[in-house]
Design a protein around this motif. Structure first.
Motif, short mmCIF file in Angstrom:
data_model
loop_
_atom_site.label_atom_id
_atom_site.label_comp_id
_atom_site.label_asym_id
_atom_site.label_seq_id
_atom_site.Cartn_x
_atom_site.Cartn_y
_atom_site.Cartn_z
N ALA B 6 0.80 -1.22 0.00
CA ALA B 6 0.00 0.00 0.00
C ALA B 6 0.84 1.28 0.00
O ALA B 6 0.30 2.36 -0.22
CB ALA B 6 -0.96 -0.01 1.18
N ILE B 10 -1.08 3.02 -6.17
CA ILE B 10 -2.11 2.02 -6.48
C ILE B 10 -2.37 2.03 -7.99
O ILE B 10 -2.65 1.00 -8.59
CB ILE B 10 -3.38 2.28 -5.65
CG1 ILE B 10 -4.39 1.13 -5.80
CG2 ILE B 10 -4.05 3.59 -5.99
CD1 ILE B 10 -5.48 1.15 -4.75
N LYS B 35 -2.89 5.18 -2.72
CA LYS B 35 -4.14 4.71 -2.15
C LYS B 35 -4.79 5.81 -1.31
O LYS B 35 -4.11 6.49 -0.54
CB LYS B 35 -3.86 3.49 -1.27
CG LYS B 35 -5.09 2.75 -0.82
CD LYS B 35 -4.70 1.41 -0.21
CE LYS B 35 -5.87 0.76 0.51
NZ LYS B 35 -7.08 0.65 -0.28
N GLU B 70 -2.39 -1.68 -8.70
CA GLU B 70 -1.90 -2.53 -7.61
C GLU B 70 -0.78 -3.43 -8.10
O GLU B 70 -0.75 -4.63 -7.85
CB GLU B 70 -3.05 -3.34 -7.00
CG GLU B 70 -4.05 -2.43 -6.31
CD GLU B 70 -5.16 -3.18 -5.57
OE1 GLU B 70 -5.16 -4.43 -5.62
OE2 GLU B 70 -5.99 -2.52 -4.97
N LYS B 87 -11.29 -4.53 -9.18
CA LYS B 87 -10.51 -3.52 -8.45
C LYS B 87 -10.87 -2.11 -8.87
O LYS B 87 -10.76 -1.17 -8.09
CB LYS B 87 -9.02 -3.73 -8.73
CG LYS B 87 -8.42 -4.84 -7.94
CD LYS B 87 -6.93 -4.88 -8.22
CE LYS B 87 -6.44 -6.31 -8.25
NZ LYS B 87 -5.24 -6.46 -9.07
N ARG B 163 -17.20 -3.56 -4.85
CA ARG B 163 -16.17 -3.28 -3.85
C ARG B 163 -14.81 -2.98 -4.48
O ARG B 163 -13.81 -3.67 -4.21
CB ARG B 163 -16.06 -4.46 -2.89
CG ARG B 163 -17.31 -4.62 -2.05
CD ARG B 163 -17.04 -5.52 -0.89
NE ARG B 163 -17.55 -6.84 -1.15
CZ ARG B 163 -18.31 -7.52 -0.30
NH1 ARG B 163 -18.62 -7.00 0.86
NH2 ARG B 163 -18.73 -8.71 -0.60
N ASP B 165 -11.28 -0.96 -5.45
CA ASP B 165 -10.27 -0.23 -4.69
C ASP B 165 -10.05 1.16 -5.26
O ASP B 165 -9.57 2.05 -4.59
CB ASP B 165 -8.95 -1.00 -4.72
CG ASP B 165 -9.09 -2.37 -4.07
OD1 ASP B 165 -9.95 -2.49 -3.17
OD2 ASP B 165 -8.37 -3.29 -4.48
N MET B 196 -11.75 6.29 -0.26
CA MET B 196 -11.74 5.64 -1.57
C MET B 196 -10.78 6.38 -2.50
O MET B 196 -10.75 7.61 -2.51
CB MET B 196 -13.15 5.67 -2.15
CG MET B 196 -13.27 5.18 -3.59
SD MET B 196 -12.90 3.44 -3.77
CE MET B 196 -14.41 2.70 -3.19
#
Ligand SMILES: Nc1ncnc2c1ncn2[C@@H]1O[C@H](COP(=O)(O)OP(=O)(O)OP(=O)(O)O)[C@@H](O)[C@H]1O
Ligand SMILES: [Mg+2]
Lengths: 293, 249
Positions: B6, B10, B35, B70, B87, B163, B165, B196
């Protein structure tokens, strides 16, 4: 001068033609339906009511012991149950097969596999343009009387062959309906589905086709009406549908000319009475979906 | 497979080139998004903003360069596209809801059909998401029965249901009337506040200034200038940026 407003033309240039707009049914996807549905309902009723009068008039003053109308009345139940219902059966079966094959051919038209697309394009183009009667003869002559599947012998009577012969051009036209409907869905829908992880197959079956189902219904019904009105072609192949039976009935009655109008008129009325409501419903659906989308 | 952590970007773009036929639309774009960051991309029409954002979730392919989400290369032919799309969520200018499904069904569809999650669980989540975007009571409305702003919020909920990222927003308020712009911007602001990661293309300068951590200005396929909003809006160095800001501010 034929036109109130002359079409302006540059010097030496050919005059621009006014758009050519034929009167009557325009040849589009709905022409048959539009033409049928454009008949006022009253005419159909009047035709059915005046029919006996016309028959009597043709028979003339010297009405025989049994008028042509009475003869027809005697034949009517037979012609309807043995003849017309057979036409309906042929049309329903041909439509069912044509729709199933057409759906897959239509999806093949938009497939990403180039070879499949090309094959489907050839199939659809060819069978949309070949005359139906020619196709019927080919199927009749090319298919055997019976086929052997796993040792079983399945007979292929003439009427089954005509079902196949009619289903082929219908499938080609339904394929175009499916392709057109799928491509009428904005590409944004495909992108939205793609961005949510749907595969192409899922997108077609769960997102695109459900949306264009409504749009496909009117042209699909249009083709059904055309197909039904084409079933008398089968009489030329010796299938005992209504036109064959009508001819046989007239022969049995001595082939008198005054029988022509009542007997063929009856067949015509049956087709009109069957297809007219379909055409009206089709146009109503089309209008409704057009407004909603 | 990837050893992304992280503390690394990202979303990471390096020298991305993209052409449509002979026309080069992206001419070497590099960008790092950490992120939880909110990135705004601004620039004149036709400068390649939509193209850029669409390349990030592989809706468009690229001719050269690298895009990683990612740590995973987006334009690797062996890429698991589904994994990428789980993602990265995307919201479009024209909402693009599925018109034959209700708001609730729109939100539920992808998790149920794509991720094969249990419908009952997805429904609970979908209702919560619709509530979050302030659309309680509209669950059973079809897109055609909702206003533009409401449709756009359903679209946001639909994307969030996977959901993701990272969320991509491409001028999501451009098709809305001024009153409804605010309700959508509030929704995005909430999302950003929850941490987010958001990449937005927008013409809403006030909004960009308020929520963005970093602003990128693109023109003719290159990033002309970028920086935190405070600097970007007051101390733009490039003449093109200043011209653009003069026009829109
Ligand atoms: N599918 C395509 N085929 C060919 N050219 C395209 C295509 N999509 C976009 N372009 C071109 O690429 C360039 C960049 O387009 P893009 O949509 O990315 O711009 P944009 O910055 O999003 O503009 P806007 O602010 O108007 O949305 C434009 O010149 C456009 O004409
Ligand atoms: Mg754009």
């Amino acid at each position: 001068m034929a036109y109130k407003t002359p079409v302006p033309t540059a010097k030496g240039a050919l005059p621009v033609l006014l758009p050519f707009a034929p009167r009557g049914p325009a040849y589009d996807a709905f022409f048959a339906t539009r033409w049928l549905a454009a008949i006022p309902a009253g005419w159909i009723v009047a035709l059915a009511a005046l029919f006996p009068a016309m028959v009597l008039a043709q028979a003339g003053a010297a009405a025989a012991i049994e008028t042509p109308l009475e003869k027809l009345l005697r034949w009517m139940p037979f012609l309807f149950t043995q003849g017309f219902l057979f036409n309906v059966l042929i049309s329903v079966l041909a439509m069912a097969i044509g729709t199933a094959v057409g759906a897959f051919a239509g999806l093949a038209l938009i497939s990403r596999a180039r070879l499949l697309r090309a094959v489907a394009r050839v199939y659809v183009t060819f069978f949309r343009n070949v005359p139906w009667l020619v196709l019927l003869f080919i199927v009749l002559l090319a298919f055997p009387f019976q086929i052997k599947v796993f040792g079983m012998t399945i007979p292929l009577p003439g009427w089954i062959k005509t079902v196949i012969g009619l289903a082929i051009p219908v499938s080609a036209n339904i394929a175009e309906v499916v392709r057109g409907a799928v491509q009428s869905v904005p590409t944004a829908q495909w992108e939205a589905a793609e961005s949510l992880g749907f595969t192409r197959r899922q997108t077609i079956w769960q997102i695109i086709l459900p949306q264009c189902f409504k749009r496909m219904l009117p042209p699909w019904m249009n083709w059904y009406a055309i197909l039904t009105m084409s079933t008398p072609l089968c009489s030329l192949l010796g299938v005992g549908e209504i036109i064959s039976l009508t001819r046989q009935a007239m022969e049995a009655e001595g082939n008198r000319p005054e029988l022509l109008i009542p007997f063929y008129g009856f067949a015509l009325l049956l087709f009109l009475a069957y297809c007219y409501p379909i055409a009206r419903l089709t146009l109503r659906l089309e209008r409704r979906f057009a407004v909603k989308n | 497979m990837t050893n992304w952590t992280a503390d690394q970007p990202i979303v990471r773009l390096r020298d991305v080139h993209k052409s449509y036929g002979q026309v080069e639309v992206l001419r070497g774009i590099s960008m790092d998004v950490m992120k939880g960051e909110v990135i705004c991309i601004i620039g004149p029409s036709g400068s390649g903003k939509s193209t850029l954002i669409r390349c990030i979730n592989a809706l468009n392919d690229i001719q050269a360069g690298s895009i990683q989400v990612e740590g995973q290369e987006v334009h690797d032919p062996r890429l698991d596209k589904l994994a990428l799309r789980r993602k990265v969520g995307m919201v479009f200018q024209q909402y693009n809801l599925f018109p034959h499904k209700t708001a609730l069904q729109n939100v539920m569809m992808a998790p149920v059909k794509v991720l094969k999650e249990k419908p009952a669980e997805v429904e609970t989540r979908a209702r919560a998401l619709l509530k979050k975007v302030r659309l309680e009571g509209k669950e059973n409305h079809y897109p055609g029965e909702l206003s533009g702003g409401q449709q756009q919020r359903v679209a946001i909920a639909r994307s969030l249901a996977m959901r993701p990222d990272v969320m991509l927003f491409d001028e999501v308020t451009a098709a809305l009337d001024p009153e409804t712009v605010k309700e959508v911007l509030v929704t995005i602001k909430d999302l950003a506040a929850e941490g987010m990661t958001c990449i937005l293309v927008t013409h809403e300068m006030g909004f960009a200034r308020e929520v963005a951590d970093h602003i990128y200005f693109t023109d003719r396929g290159v990033i002309v200038e970028h920086g935190p909003p405070a600097e970007f809006f007051t101390q733009a160095k490039d003449a093109r940026t200043r011209d653009f800001l003069d026009q829109v501010l």
